[in-house]
Design an enzyme around this catalytic site. Structure first.
Site, PDB file in Angstrom:
ATOM      1  N   GLN A  94      12.719  34.819  18.496  1.00 31.97           N
ATOM      2  CA  GLN A  94      12.974  33.667  19.349  1.00 31.97           C
ATOM      3  C   GLN A  94      13.824  32.625  18.638  1.00 31.97           C
ATOM      4  OE1 GLN A  94       9.050  31.057  19.231  1.00 31.97           O
ATOM      5  NE2 GLN A  94       8.547  33.245  19.347  1.00 31.97           N
ATOM      6  N   HIS A  96      14.903  28.156  19.385  1.00 35.82           N
ATOM      7  CA  HIS A  96      14.601  26.974  20.172  1.00 35.82           C
ATOM      8  C   HIS A  96      15.862  26.116  20.339  1.00 35.82           C
ATOM      9  CE1 HIS A  96      10.549  28.257  19.571  1.00 35.82           C
ATOM     10  NE2 HIS A  96      10.600  28.031  18.271  1.00 35.82           N
ATOM     11  N   GLU A 131      10.018  23.158  14.090  1.00 36.36           N
ATOM     12  CA  GLU A 131       8.652  23.465  13.682  1.00 36.36           C
ATOM     13  C   GLU A 131       8.587  23.804  12.201  1.00 36.36           C
ATOM     14  OE1 GLU A 131       8.097  28.110  14.925  1.00 36.36           O
ATOM     15  OE2 GLU A 131       8.365  26.707  16.582  1.00 36.36           O
ATOM     16  N   HIS A 270      13.995  33.591  14.638  1.00 35.37           N
ATOM     17  CA  HIS A 270      12.856  33.867  13.770  1.00 35.37           C
ATOM     18  C   HIS A 270      11.759  34.598  14.537  1.00 35.37           C
ATOM     19  CE1 HIS A 270      11.876  30.058  15.806  1.00 35.37           C
ATOM     20  NE2 HIS A 270      10.615  30.419  15.689  1.00 35.37           N
ATOM     21  N   ARG A 289      13.716  33.926  24.075  1.00 29.97           N
ATOM     22  CA  ARG A 289      13.271  35.128  23.382  1.00 29.97           C
ATOM     23  C   ARG A 289      14.392  36.146  23.220  1.00 29.97           C
ATOM     24  NH1 ARG A 289       9.257  33.358  26.768  1.00 29.97           N
ATOM     25  NH2 ARG A 289       7.303  32.788  25.707  1.00 29.97           N
TER      26      ARG A 289
END
Length: 414
Positions: A94, A96, A131, A270, A289
């Site tokens: 995935q 972001h 994240e 990642h 994804r």
């Protein structure tokens, strides 16, 4: 402070034992993937308020945002989401979006009337999702693109092995592997990545990925010499005919020891593979994804958000801020993470900025703030309102002299 009753998400890749072992309880028999700590609408915690009532943390924050959030969180909700993540199988590959991409994508899907819970929805909210993952056990992940020249060598070796296995015949899969090798040799990561995920390509045909898996199993020396091929074989145990197995050959393999961390900015491709860790992120659920999943994949949109560059693994080094206390400070505006390792009865003061969430990840610890003291066991957590963290340090102490570890997510210092 408010004691939190977190929500555990039972995604299929979750471990049936890691969270139970941490909390010292019997496993439920179901996969337990993520223990959510925050007010995110996807699974807000329940907070125990002063009269003993159980109220959603999102409701507590909405009732008094000035006390709970302070001036540093103007959106009316926590800017971060904290999780304990427990994986026994690979998560989806995935990436972001940036904040600008998330806002534009969310607005477009809202205007198009795509329901927020529709499986084809890409942008469930208008926020980005940088994240960080801090390992509590040995933890494995794939993170970012390797050098295209190095990946080219891997695909060349794979194409040769596929041809040899076919007794010199050039199969369509061998030709496709050789073509990717050539694209990578020319530095074209984007072409290599998107051609693997194209559902109309060779890699989308039934049995194509299985040929790669078969040849790697038949030639174990290949995987022994090339960690990326070994990782592809590892993820194939769970997704034997998924093109994500081939995507894995493009990515860095990262093995974290307990106490090591990585951070993942927008555009970084990642996938976590296995292990238990503390994950902190901006409060978003936006995921594009790219394999290792039966869920919706929007390859054109994924292609738009991915950063097609070979970058070093973005490790997050701890900074010592006090005796037995370190801070993990990734280059993000939404959060930092403090880790206090308590080996005796000494009281350690943690300087938490803004609203915070504290979770015990080992042993039993006493937490004191603003005249209130609460004892927590492993996997138990509290919410720290900004007005209370502004009154002084959070005092943490291991109960009865036994070792304990506490992790506290808060806002970064300016």
């Amino acid at each position: 402070m408010h004691v939190l009753k977190p929500v555990i998400r039972d995604y299929a890749w979750g471990s049936p034992t890691l969270l139970a072992d941490l909390q010292g309880r019997e496993p439920t028999g179901r996969p337990e993937a993520e223990l959510w700590l925050g007010d995110h609408p996807g699974a807000p915690c329940v907070a125990v308020v002063r009269d003993g009532a159980h109220v959603g943390l999102d409701e507590v924050v909405a009732a008094d945002p000035e006390h709970c959030l302070g001036p540093a969180a103007p959106e009316g909700r926590l800017p971060f989401l904290m999780k304990l993540l427990a994986a026994s199988a690979p998560l989806s590959i995935q990436a972001h979006p940036t904040l600008e991409q998330a806002r534009a994508g969310h607005a477009a899907e809202e205007a198009a009337g795509v329901p927020v819970d529709a499986p084809e929805r890409n942008y469930k909210d208008a926020n980005h999702k940088p994240e960080m993952l801090l390992a509590l056990t040995p933890f494995a992940a794939m993170c970012g693109f390797r050098s295209p020249e190095v990946s080219s060598d891997s695909f060349e070796a794979l194409a040769r092995a596929l041809t040899e296995r076919a007794d010199g015949d050039t199969s369509a899969v061998a030709v496709a592997a050789a073509r990717i090798s050539q694209a990578l040799a020319a530095g074209d990561l984007e072409d290599a990545f998107t051609s693997i995920l194209d559902p109309d390509s060779v890699w989308g045909a039934p049995g194509a990925v299985a040929q790669v898996v078969d040849v790697l199993r038949a030639a174990p020396d290949l995987a022994e010499r090339d960690p990326s091929l070994a990782t592809a074989l590892e993820v194939a145990q769970h997704h034997p005919d998924d093109p994500g197995v081939v995507v894995a050959i493009l990515l860095n393999r990262v093995d974290l020891a307990p106490g090591q961390a990585i951070h993942l900015p927008a555009g970084n491709v990642h996938a976590y593979l296995h292990g238990l860790g503390v994950e902190v992120m901006a409060a978003s659920d936006n995921v594009l994804r790219g394999g290792l999943t039966p869920k919706h994949m929007d390859v054109p949109e994924l292609r738009r958000v991915v950063t097609f560059e070979a970058l070093p693994v973005p490790s997050t080094e701890p900074e010592r801020v006090a005796d037995s206390v370190v801070a993990f400070r990734p280059p993000f505006e939404e959060f930092e993470l403090l880790q206090a390792t308590l080996e005796d009865d000494a009281v350690h003061g943690l300087d938490v900025h803004g609203p915070g969430i504290a979770v015990v990840t080992r042993g039993t610890a006493s937490l004191a703030l603003a005249g209130q003291e609460i004892e927590l066991g492993p996997g138990e957590a509290v919410f720290l309102p900004a007005a209370e963290t502004a009154s002084g340090p959070l005092a943490v102490r291991a109960a009865a002299g036994a070792p304990a570890t506490v992790h506290v997510a808060g806002l970064p210092r300016g």
